[in-house]
Design a protein around this motif. Sequence first.
Motif, PDB file in Angstrom:
ATOM      1  N   ALA A 227      40.153  46.262  39.502  1.00  5.02           N
ATOM      2  CA  ALA A 227      39.295  45.680  40.798  1.00  5.02           C
ATOM      3  C   ALA A 227      37.969  45.930  39.934  1.00  5.02           C
TER       4      ALA A 227
ATOM      5  N   VAL B 150      43.086  44.632  41.608  1.00  2.85           N
ATOM      6  CA  VAL B 150      42.713  43.302  42.636  1.00  2.85           C
ATOM      7  C   VAL B 150      43.499  43.248  43.863  1.00  2.85           C
TER       8      VAL B 150
ATOM      9  N   LYS C  85      33.117  40.870  36.794  1.00  2.00           N
ATOM     10  CA  LYS C  85      33.176  39.536  36.244  1.00  2.00           C
ATOM     11  C   LYS C  85      32.275  38.658  37.528  1.00  2.00           C
TER      12      LYS C  85
ATOM     13  N   LEU D 279      35.555  36.285  44.363  1.00  2.00           N
ATOM     14  CA  LEU D 279      36.598  35.426  43.417  1.00  2.00           C
ATOM     15  C   LEU D 279      37.835  35.142  43.792  1.00  2.00           C
TER      16      LEU D 279
ATOM     17  N   ARG E 139      34.893  30.660  39.381  1.00  2.00           N
ATOM     18  CA  ARG E 139      35.410  31.713  38.629  1.00  2.00           C
ATOM     19  C   ARG E 139      36.458  32.252  39.458  1.00  2.00           C
ATOM     20  N   THR E 140      37.625  32.885  38.777  1.00  2.00           N
ATOM     21  CA  THR E 140      38.947  33.056  39.402  1.00  2.00           C
ATOM     22  C   THR E 140      39.199  34.573  38.567  1.00  2.00           C
ATOM     23  N   ILE E 141      40.372  35.217  39.319  1.00  2.00           N
ATOM     24  CA  ILE E 141      40.841  36.459  38.628  1.00  2.00           C
ATOM     25  C   ILE E 141      42.168  36.522  38.999  1.00  2.00           C
TER      26      ILE E 141
ATOM     27  N   VAL F 147      41.755  34.764  43.999  1.00  2.00           N
ATOM     28  CA  VAL F 147      42.638  35.120  43.348  1.00  2.00           C
ATOM     29  C   VAL F 147      44.024  34.320  43.038  1.00  2.00           C
TER      30      VAL F 147
ATOM     31  N   MET G 136      42.311  42.984  47.546  1.00  2.00           N
ATOM     32  CA  MET G 136      42.033  41.613  47.999  1.00  2.00           C
ATOM     33  C   MET G 136      42.311  41.277  49.548  1.00  2.00           C
TER      34      MET G 136
ATOM     35  N   GLU H 201      37.277  45.227  37.029  1.00  2.00           N
ATOM     36  CA  GLU H 201      37.047  44.104  36.321  1.00  2.00           C
ATOM     37  C   GLU H 201      36.544  43.116  36.951  1.00  2.00           C
ATOM     38  N   ALA H 202      37.082  42.815  38.362  1.00  2.00           N
ATOM     39  CA  ALA H 202      36.696  41.809  39.056  1.00  2.00           C
ATOM     40  C   ALA H 202      35.207  42.008  39.593  1.00  2.00           C
TER      41      ALA H 202
ATOM     42  N   VAL I  82      38.867  38.173  46.407  1.00  2.00           N
ATOM     43  CA  VAL I  82      38.200  39.582  46.507  1.00  2.00           C
ATOM     44  C   VAL I  82      36.748  39.453  46.702  1.00  2.00           C
TER      45      VAL I  82
END
Length: 341
Positions: free
Chosen positions: A301, A216, A307, A318, A293-295, A320, A220, A303-304, A331
């Motif tokens: 990436a 990420v 999500k 999302l 939602r956050t990450i 970060v 980002m 995974e982002a 991101v």
Amino acid sequence: MGSLPPFLDLPSPDAKFQQIDQTTLLNLFKSQQNHLNYFFQNLNLSQALTFTQTLLNCNGTIFFSGVGKSGFVANKISQTLISLGIRAGFLSPVDALHGDIGALSASDILVLFSKSGNTEELLRLVPCAKAKGAYLVSVTSVEGNALTAVCHMNVHLPLERELCPFDLAPVTSTAIQMVFGDTVAIALMGARNLSKEEYAANHPAGRIGKSLIFKVKDVMKKQNELPICKEGDLIMDQLVELTSKGCGCLLVIDEDSHLIGTFTDGDLRRTLKASGEGIFKLTVGEMCNRNPRTIGPDAMAVEAMKKMESPPSPVQFLPVIKDDNILIGIVTLHGLVSAGL
């Protein structure tokens, strides 16, 4: 079933070619399948295992060579091994006799692909390769050929016949060469315990590599690129910030950069519809989503992206955050797609 392009669907009275019907094409595919099944059913697995183990134990470079269609196969298999982190290369039999054989050493293996095993260019290469001390393996489909007699090892690829009606055009023979070579490559991949991360490192520009390498924090937006505001700011005062950063949202933070929530352009439309002129008095904090939602920055990436697409409804971004809910970036789906993910 797809239709033919207009220029192919107009029979000419002077055409000398016959039309290809579906039954004819299906029968050809079935015939090729039968020929490939013959290869699978008659391949000497003990011989194939010895060959694979020999390549695995190679302390130098595994070179592949061939002429014509077999040369294309040899080149492709060498590229497959290289992509797996195995030292390999293609050695043209013609160029080898004009200097390229200098790349060959006593610690190397030279694999010679030839359907007949009687390819003149390969036979000329053999004594020169032996003089360099390389270990020679022939991969052929005709019994009792010349290459078998002069190489240290031979692998026989059973060939019933070519799909070609004259049994001449090398279409089935090259297919089984490719199947054999690529299967051995995957066996070597497993034996060497190649991880997904190591494989990705060899494909950094492709989608496979990016999905396994990029984190990420690599994709980002951060610092001045972030559309940030405070919860006490009026919505109408933040319209420029909402639209100018290309994120489709506002990131609501406190004085210490803790993330409070998000306010999207969709939220703006819904607020305007529900409040009318009352929107001029509303603050971002009153209407923002306080549970977005956050990450984290070290998440992959890919995974982002997952999500963002997860239920109950997809989102386009999302925030970060790092420890203690500190906002450090955002991101976006557009950013992930632009990065090749």
